[in-house]
Design a protein around this motif. Structure first.
Motif, PDB file in Angstrom:
ATOM      1  N   PRO A   1       0.710  -1.167  -0.043  1.00  3.93           N
ATOM      2  CA  PRO A   1      -0.066   0.079  -0.028  1.00  3.93           C
ATOM      3  C   PRO A   1       0.820   1.301  -0.006  1.00  3.93           C
ATOM      4  CG  PRO A   1       0.135  -1.133   2.319  1.00  3.93           C
ATOM      5  CD  PRO A   1       0.696  -1.846   1.388  1.00  3.93           C
ATOM      6  N   GLY A   2       1.974   1.175   0.323  1.00  2.00           N
ATOM      7  CA  GLY A   2       3.013   2.233   0.364  1.00  2.00           C
ATOM      8  C   GLY A   2       2.859   2.919   1.962  1.00  2.00           C
ATOM      9  N   ASP A   3       4.183   3.160   2.265  1.00  2.00           N
ATOM     10  CA  ASP A   3       4.306   3.686   3.815  1.00  2.00           C
ATOM     11  C   ASP A   3       3.498   4.666   4.410  1.00  2.00           C
ATOM     12  OD1 ASP A   3       6.095   1.595   3.746  1.00  2.00           O
ATOM     13  OD2 ASP A   3       8.042   3.016   3.921  1.00  2.00           O
ATOM     14  N   ARG A   4       3.178   5.657   3.413  1.00  2.59           N
ATOM     15  CA  ARG A   4       2.509   6.824   3.728  1.00  2.59           C
ATOM     16  C   ARG A   4       0.815   6.431   3.967  1.00  2.59           C
ATOM     17  NH1 ARG A   4       7.114   8.748   2.700  1.00  2.59           N
ATOM     18  NH2 ARG A   4       7.699  10.610   3.776  1.00  2.59           N
ATOM     19  N   ALA A   5       0.441   5.310   3.153  1.00  2.00           N
ATOM     20  CA  ALA A   5      -0.857   4.966   3.503  1.00  2.00           C
ATOM     21  C   ALA A   5      -1.082   4.525   5.013  1.00  2.00           C
ATOM     22  CB  ALA A   5      -1.210   4.014   2.387  1.00  2.00           C
ATOM     23  N   VAL A   6      -0.180   4.210   5.616  1.00  2.00           N
ATOM     24  CA  VAL A   6      -0.137   3.338   6.927  1.00  2.00           C
ATOM     25  C   VAL A   6       0.345   4.225   7.916  1.00  2.00           C
ATOM     26  CG1 VAL A   6       0.085   1.360   8.283  1.00  2.00           C
ATOM     27  CG2 VAL A   6      -0.188   1.085   5.667  1.00  2.00           C
ATOM     28  N   LEU A   7       1.434   4.540   7.752  1.00  2.00           N
ATOM     29  CA  LEU A   7       2.367   5.386   8.732  1.00  2.00           C
ATOM     30  C   LEU A   7       2.341   6.927   8.555  1.00  2.00           C
ATOM     31  CD1 LEU A   7       5.666   3.285   8.635  1.00  2.00           C
ATOM     32  CD2 LEU A   7       3.780   3.047  10.090  1.00  2.00           C
TER      33      LEU A   7
ATOM     34  N   ASP B   1       3.927  10.865   8.533  1.00  2.00           N
ATOM     35  CA  ASP B   1       5.234  11.466   8.180  1.00  2.00           C
ATOM     36  C   ASP B   1       6.179  11.167   9.129  1.00  2.00           C
ATOM     37  OD1 ASP B   1       3.822  11.707   5.779  1.00  2.00           O
ATOM     38  OD2 ASP B   1       3.822  13.986   5.933  1.00  2.00           O
ATOM     39  N   GLU B   2       5.948  11.410  10.226  1.00  5.89           N
ATOM     40  CA  GLU B   2       6.835  11.460  11.530  1.00  5.89           C
ATOM     41  C   GLU B   2       7.373  10.147  11.550  1.00  5.89           C
ATOM     42  OE1 GLU B   2       7.019  12.343  16.237  1.00  5.89           O
ATOM     43  OE2 GLU B   2       5.300  12.883  15.223  1.00  5.89           O
ATOM     44  N   GLU B   3       6.332   9.131  11.574  1.00  7.28           N
ATOM     45  CA  GLU B   3       6.887   7.610  11.747  1.00  7.28           C
ATOM     46  C   GLU B   3       7.949   7.218  10.536  1.00  7.28           C
ATOM     47  OE1 GLU B   3       7.401   3.676  13.411  1.00  7.28           O
ATOM     48  OE2 GLU B   3       7.067   5.805  14.165  1.00  7.28           O
ATOM     49  N   CYS B   4       7.445   7.562   9.213  1.00  5.32           N
ATOM     50  CA  CYS B   4       8.099   7.289   8.007  1.00  5.32           C
ATOM     51  C   CYS B   4       9.741   7.734   8.416  1.00  5.32           C
ATOM     52  CB  CYS B   4       7.638   7.673   6.980  1.00  5.32           C
ATOM     53  SG  CYS B   4       6.137   7.004   6.394  1.00  5.32           S
ATOM     54  N   ARG B   5       9.798   9.196   9.055  1.00  6.72           N
ATOM     55  CA  ARG B   5      11.105   9.713   9.091  1.00  6.72           C
ATOM     56  C   ARG B   5      11.786   9.031  10.019  1.00  6.72           C
ATOM     57  NH1 ARG B   5       8.111  14.498   8.222  1.00  6.72           N
ATOM     58  NH2 ARG B   5       8.092  14.810  10.395  1.00  6.72           N
ATOM     59  N   ARG B   6      11.010   8.512  11.316  1.00  8.57           N
ATOM     60  CA  ARG B   6      11.794   7.963  12.307  1.00  8.57           C
ATOM     61  C   ARG B   6      12.523   6.810  11.978  1.00  8.57           C
ATOM     62  NH1 ARG B   6      11.707   4.248  15.838  1.00  8.57           N
ATOM     63  NH2 ARG B   6       9.845   3.077  14.915  1.00  8.57           N
ATOM     64  N   ARG B   7      11.551   5.899  11.044  1.00  8.41           N
ATOM     65  CA  ARG B   7      12.059   4.328  10.601  1.00  8.41           C
ATOM     66  C   ARG B   7      13.436   4.619   9.924  1.00  8.41           C
ATOM     67  NH1 ARG B   7       6.984   0.512  10.105  1.00  8.41           N
ATOM     68  NH2 ARG B   7       5.901   1.034  12.058  1.00  8.41           N
ATOM     69  N   ALA B   8      13.287   5.670   8.937  1.00 10.60           N
ATOM     70  CA  ALA B   8      14.405   6.044   8.082  1.00 10.60           C
ATOM     71  C   ALA B   8      15.695   6.401   8.813  1.00 10.60           C
ATOM     72  CB  ALA B   8      13.965   6.976   7.009  1.00 10.60           C
ATOM     73  N   ASP B   9      15.494   7.379   9.772  1.00 11.43           N
ATOM     74  CA  ASP B   9      16.527   7.779  10.813  1.00 11.43           C
ATOM     75  C   ASP B   9      17.375   6.563  11.426  1.00 11.43           C
ATOM     76  OD1 ASP B   9      16.206  10.186   9.372  1.00 11.43           O
ATOM     77  OD2 ASP B   9      15.078  11.022  11.107  1.00 11.43           O
ATOM     78  N   ALA B  10      16.432   5.754  11.955  1.00 14.90           N
ATOM     79  CA  ALA B  10      16.846   4.701  12.805  1.00 14.90           C
ATOM     80  C   ALA B  10      17.410   3.435  11.951  1.00 14.90           C
ATOM     81  CB  ALA B  10      15.715   4.193  13.736  1.00 14.90           C
ATOM     82  N   ASP B  11      17.341   3.506  10.670  1.00 18.40           N
ATOM     83  CA  ASP B  11      17.778   2.443   9.887  1.00 18.40           C
ATOM     84  C   ASP B  11      17.030   1.231  10.206  1.00 18.40           C
ATOM     85  OD1 ASP B  11      19.266   1.394   7.797  1.00 18.40           O
ATOM     86  OD2 ASP B  11      21.122   0.787   8.840  1.00 18.40           O
ATOM     87  N   ALA B  12      15.932   1.338  10.226  1.00 22.67           N
ATOM     88  CA  ALA B  12      14.876  -0.021  10.579  1.00 22.67           C
ATOM     89  C   ALA B  12      14.958  -0.878   9.457  1.00 22.67           C
ATOM     90  CB  ALA B  12      13.479   0.628  10.897  1.00 22.67           C
ATOM     91  N   PRO B  13      14.425  -2.146   9.641  1.00 27.16           N
ATOM     92  CA  PRO B  13      14.559  -3.108   8.663  1.00 27.16           C
ATOM     93  C   PRO B  13      13.647  -2.756   7.658  1.00 27.16           C
ATOM     94  CG  PRO B  13      14.401  -4.123  10.738  1.00 27.16           C
ATOM     95  CD  PRO B  13      14.127  -2.758  11.212  1.00 27.16           C
ATOM     96  N   PHE B  14      13.903  -2.897   6.280  1.00 30.82           N
ATOM     97  CA  PHE B  14      13.255  -2.338   4.972  1.00 30.82           C
ATOM     98  C   PHE B  14      13.529  -3.451   3.846  1.00 30.82           C
ATOM     99  CE2 PHE B  14      17.510  -0.758   4.586  1.00 30.82           C
ATOM    100  CZ  PHE B  14      17.950  -0.884   3.520  1.00 30.82           C
ATOM    101  N   ALA B  15      12.544  -3.221   2.969  1.00 29.16           N
ATOM    102  CA  ALA B  15      12.624  -4.070   1.659  1.00 29.16           C
ATOM    103  C   ALA B  15      12.780  -2.999   0.704  1.00 29.16           C
ATOM    104  CB  ALA B  15      11.309  -4.842   1.413  1.00 29.16           C
ATOM    105  N   VAL B  16      13.553  -3.204  -0.281  1.00 31.43           N
ATOM    106  CA  VAL B  16      13.557  -2.574  -1.565  1.00 31.43           C
ATOM    107  C   VAL B  16      12.816  -2.948  -2.355  1.00 31.43           C
ATOM    108  CG1 VAL B  16      15.304  -1.728  -3.373  1.00 31.43           C
ATOM    109  CG2 VAL B  16      16.131  -1.807  -1.093  1.00 31.43           C
ATOM    110  N   ARG B  17      11.833  -2.180  -2.874  1.00 32.51           N
ATOM    111  CA  ARG B  17      10.867  -2.577  -3.717  1.00 32.51           C
ATOM    112  C   ARG B  17      11.044  -1.825  -5.148  1.00 32.51           C
ATOM    113  NH1 ARG B  17       6.331  -5.377  -1.835  1.00 32.51           N
ATOM    114  NH2 ARG B  17       6.238  -5.579   0.256  1.00 32.51           N
ATOM    115  N   LEU B  18      10.293  -2.409  -6.250  1.00 33.00           N
ATOM    116  CA  LEU B  18      10.377  -1.791  -7.588  1.00 33.00           C
ATOM    117  C   LEU B  18       9.292  -0.869  -7.573  1.00 33.00           C
ATOM    118  CD1 LEU B  18      11.429  -1.711 -10.533  1.00 33.00           C
ATOM    119  CD2 LEU B  18       9.869  -3.734 -10.777  1.00 33.00           C
TER     120      LEU B  18
END
Length: 303
Positions: A131-137, A139-156
């Protein structure tokens, strides 16, 4: 015509079953019938579940079936740098992004949408589209996960990727029946199949702890090994749409595809390691012969 190159590419994350035997023998016998080459590739990007012991057992089972293959054998775990290079090319095109939602978060979001009466797209394997991160999270939580280098998947980014394609998205589908020996030219005549990669949504290309996925590594390796004929099960038929898209984006050659029938259990389900389908190793231990296996799966001995 160039010399045909076939490959069998199992994962040593469990013991081989009758379905693997059928695919391996079909590829091997097709290579013999066409005067081609037969390659074995070990798809071991899952370095946790794939073990040296299971790989050893796998090679023993294949030799017991009567197969021989060229050496050295390509092991995906030894080529992560090549998949990282391919991923970087896609990143430079602007067709990838980091996705931080967990499987649980995706499942809950889609379940809530469907419970409210909304229709949510699912891929050919039944998994919901991302669905895309911003459909669920937020903006603040999206930034927090990116800054914390949280687990992620690289998607096409499927939409952006399709915008870059300037040629018809098709693949060449040929017969997946065991050819006569020698194979006639009609066995190489393809049908043009229209690809529909958007049916998969934004597929995963890599993860934070693994620099590749099946979709990415399989197209890189087929090109690297000069595979001309990809013969595999019907369960991967629809995945070919994604593979053709990646081949076009990365400038890789297009092989012929051949999707063979599946070996089913007594309930009509596809054999699977996860379902503890009877393994070749168990059949060997019970006294069955390779000839018994070939007869059971419909590969004649006189080919």
């Amino acid at each position: 015509m160039t010399v045909p190159v076939f490959r069998f590419a199992p994962s040593p994350n469990g013991h081989l079953h009758l379905g693997h035997a059928y695919s391996a023998l079909l590829n091997y016998r097709s290579a013999l019938a066409t005067g081609g080459r037969f390659l074995l590739r070990v798809e071991d990007i899952d370095t946790v579940r794939c073990t040296p012991e299971l790989e050893r057992d796998m090679l023993e089972d294949l030799a017991w079936l009567g197969l021989t293959w060229e050496t050295p054998v390509l092991r995906q775990s030894e080529n992560f740098a090549d998949y990282e290079d391919a991923l970087q090319k896609l990143e430079q095109m602007g067709v990838t992004y980091r996705a931080y939602l967990t499987r649980g978060e995706i499942k809950r979001f889609v379940a809530e949408k469907e419970a409210a009466g909304a229709s949510w797209p699912h891929d050919p394997d039944g998994a919901p589209h991302y669905p895309g991160d911003r459909a669920v999270l937020s903006d603040e939580e999206c930034r927090r996960r990116a800054d914390a280098d949280a687990p992620f998947a690289v998607r096409l980014d499927m939409r952006r990727a399709l915008e870059l394609v300037r040629e018809p998205l098709t693949w060449r589908e040929c017969s997946a029946e065991l050819p006569a020996s020698p194979a006639g030219p009609e066995w190489f005549e393809p049908d043009e199949i229209t690809a529909a990669p958007d049916a998969w949504g934004d597929v995963i290309l890599a993860r934070k702890d693994t620099p590749t996925s099946y979709h990415l590594s399989v197209v890189v390796d087929d090109a690297r090994q000069g595979v001309t004929d990809v013969m595999r099960g019907r369960d991967l038929y629809h995945a070919t749409s994604v593979h053709r898209l990646l081949q076009i984006l990365l400038g890789l050659p297009q092989p012929r595809y051949r999707h063979h029938r599946l070996i089913l259990d007594h309930d009509g389900r596809k054999l699977a390691k996860s379902d503890r389908s009877t393994s070749l190793r168990e059949l060997r231990m019970a006294g069955h012969t390779a000839e018994d296996v070939r007869e059971r799966i419909g590969i004649p001995d006189d080919v």
